[in-house]
Enzyme design. Sequence first.
Site, mmCIF file in Angstrom:
data_model
loop_
_atom_site.group_PDB
_atom_site.id
_atom_site.type_symbol
_atom_site.label_atom_id
_atom_site.label_comp_id
_atom_site.label_asym_id
_atom_site.label_seq_id
_atom_site.Cartn_x
_atom_site.Cartn_y
_atom_site.Cartn_z
ATOM 1 N N CYS A 26 0.788 -1.184 0.041
ATOM 2 C CA CYS A 26 0.186 -0.113 0.018
ATOM 3 C C CYS A 26 0.814 1.148 -0.082
ATOM 4 C CB CYS A 26 -0.922 0.267 1.241
ATOM 5 S SG CYS A 26 -2.242 -1.055 1.326
ATOM 6 N N TYR A 186 -7.848 -9.493 6.254
ATOM 7 C CA TYR A 186 -9.048 -8.769 5.418
ATOM 8 C C TYR A 186 -10.080 -9.763 5.067
ATOM 9 C CZ TYR A 186 -5.476 -4.995 5.633
ATOM 10 O OH TYR A 186 -4.664 -4.161 5.897
HETATM 11 C C1 LIG Z 1 4.392 -0.296 3.077
HETATM 12 C C2 LIG Z 1 3.862 -1.651 2.970
HETATM 13 C C3 LIG Z 1 2.601 -1.845 2.684
HETATM 14 C C4 LIG Z 1 1.883 -3.015 2.499
HETATM 15 N N1 LIG Z 1 0.888 -3.313 1.830
HETATM 16 C C5 LIG Z 1 0.507 -4.523 1.617
HETATM 17 C C6 LIG Z 1 -0.707 -4.638 0.801
HETATM 18 O O1 LIG Z 1 -1.289 -3.740 0.103
HETATM 19 N N2 LIG Z 1 -0.976 -5.860 0.620
HETATM 20 C C7 LIG Z 1 -0.359 -7.199 1.027
HETATM 21 O O2 LIG Z 1 -0.944 -8.104 0.983
HETATM 22 N N3 LIG Z 1 0.535 -6.860 1.757
HETATM 23 C C8 LIG Z 1 1.002 -5.655 2.067
HETATM 24 N N4 LIG Z 1 2.238 -5.423 2.820
HETATM 25 C C9 LIG Z 1 3.030 -6.723 3.207
HETATM 26 C C10 LIG Z 1 4.131 -6.827 2.002
HETATM 27 O O3 LIG Z 1 3.300 -7.446 0.978
HETATM 28 C C11 LIG Z 1 5.043 -8.247 2.496
HETATM 29 O O4 LIG Z 1 4.320 -9.275 2.618
HETATM 30 C C12 LIG Z 1 5.667 -7.836 3.912
HETATM 31 O O5 LIG Z 1 6.258 -6.562 3.580
HETATM 32 C C13 LIG Z 1 6.640 -8.850 4.141
HETATM 33 O O6 LIG Z 1 7.770 -8.883 3.099
HETATM 34 P P1 LIG Z 1 9.053 -7.981 3.354
HETATM 35 O O7 LIG Z 1 9.801 -8.378 4.595
HETATM 36 O O8 LIG Z 1 10.252 -8.480 2.058
HETATM 37 O O9 LIG Z 1 8.936 -6.685 3.262
HETATM 38 C C14 LIG Z 1 2.828 -4.164 3.128
HETATM 39 C C15 LIG Z 1 4.075 -4.071 3.534
HETATM 40 C C16 LIG Z 1 4.467 -2.776 3.804
HETATM 41 C C17 LIG Z 1 6.097 -2.724 4.166
#
Ligand SMILES: Cc1cc2nc3c(=O)[nH]c(=O)nc-3n(C[C@H](O)[C@H](O)[C@H](O)COP(=O)(O)O)c2cc1C
Length: 366
Positions: A26, A186
Site C-alpha cells: 500500500c 482482510y
Molecule cells: C508499506 C507496506 C505496505 C504493505 N501493503 C500491503 C498490501 O497492500 N497488501 C498485502 O498483501 N501486503 C502488504 N504489505 C505486506 C508486504 O506485501 C510483505 O508481505 C511484507 O512487507 C513482508 O515482506 P518484506 O519483509 O520483504 O517486506 C505491505 C508491507 C509494507 C512494508
Amino acid sequence: MTTTLFEPITVRGMEVRNRLWVPPMCQYTVEKRDGIPTPWHLVHYAGMARGGAGAIIVESTGVVPEGRISPNDLGLWNREQQEAFRPVVEAVHAAGARLGIQLQHAGRKASTYREWGVARPGGSVPEGDGGWQTFGPSATSFPGLAEPEALDEAGIRGIVSAFAGAARRAVDAGFDFVQVHGAHGYLVHQFLSPLSNARDDRYGGSLENRARLLLEIVDAIRAELGDAVPVMVRLSASEWVDGGFDVEEACTVVKWLGEHGADMVDISSGGNVARAPIPVGPGYQVPLATAVKHSTGMPTSAVGMIEHPWQAEQIVATGLADAVMVGRAFLRDPSFALRAARALGAEVDYIPEPYARAYRQHQQLL
Ligand SMILES: Cc1cc2nc3c(=O)[nH]c(=O)nc-3n(C[C@H](O)[C@H](O)[C@H](O)COP(=O)(O)O)c2cc1C
C-alpha cells in the site's frame, strides 16, 4: 554464474523473466480519495520494473469503495480508474516486467486512517471524515476498530461479482494477472478464520463453508477472464495462535483453489489477530510456503524478510518455493533485483540502456 533466481518461470502461459518479485505494498497516496492512480504510482512501479523485478503486484486495490483499507487506497470499481492504470502498466511493460494487481475487500479492517499525518494512525475513520460503515462475516470488530455489519447473502453476492468486475477492468487496462487478497485479516481471511467467522449459514462453520467466499470469488474471476489469464491468491497460512486458520487448513484450501482454476499462491501469515506472537525473523514464513508447495504441488511464492540475494537464491534453488517476493528491500532500493544479479554473478540482459554505464563503470559497487 548460473542461478535459479534469475531463471524465467512460466505461470499459465505467462513467462516471467526471473523469480524475484515485488509483493503488493500500500502506498496510501491517493490524496483525492477517488481510487485513481497518480504519478506517484507510475514512478513507484516503473522504478522497480527498471530495477529488474520479474513481476510486480500493485498494492491492495479496492473492488468497491468500502473495500479499501483507507480512503487513500487505489480502487478499480470504475472505468476512470481502469484508464488511469493504463500508463502504469505500459511503463512497467516497457521495462520488461510483468504487472499484476491485488484485488481487495478489507472487510472489518476497512475505513482506517493511513499510518502518517493523522491523529490516530491506523484507527477507524468516522463517516464524518470520509469513512464508512464496514462489513464482515460477523458483527465482531478487530480490536480497536469500529464494529462491522455482518454481511447477508445478497451482500456476499455483490462482493463476489465486484471482484470479477475489477478483474475484468484490470485485464482491460493491460495487467498480466490478478491476485486475490486472502491474507492479513482482510475480508477473505476473516471468512477463512474460525476466530473471526461465527456464521451459522453456508459461509461459516466447516472449512468448506469458511472457504466458500474465496472459491466463489476465484470461480467468478475465472469465468469472467476465461482461460488465458493467471489468477493468484495470497493467504495467511498461520495466525500464530491456537484455533486459527493454520497451515493444514491452508493446504486443503490451496488444493481446492487449484481445482477452481487458481494458478499460484503467495504464502504470508498473520493479520487477523491483534498482538499475535509472530516469530518475525529472516525468512520466517518460508516453511509455511514450503509446506503448501510440497503438500499441494501448487506453484508457490515465499515472502517475509527475504532481504539478501543469496537467501533468495537458496530458497528457489533448493525448491523451498518457486519464486520469492521481496517487499521492503525493494522500497529501500528499487534496483534491488539488478543489484542481486550482480551480487550473484547472474548475467541479465535487461539493464536499461540509459543506465548501462552505471553498471559497466562501477564494478566495485554491489
Ligand atoms: C508499506 C507496506 C505496505 C504493505 N501493503 C500491503 C498490501 O497492500 N497488501 C498485502 O498483501 N501486503 C502488504 N504489505 C505486506 C508486504 O506485501 C510483505 O508481505 C511484507 O512487507 C513482508 O515482506 P518484506 O519483509 O520483504 O517486506 C505491505 C508491507 C509494507 C512494508
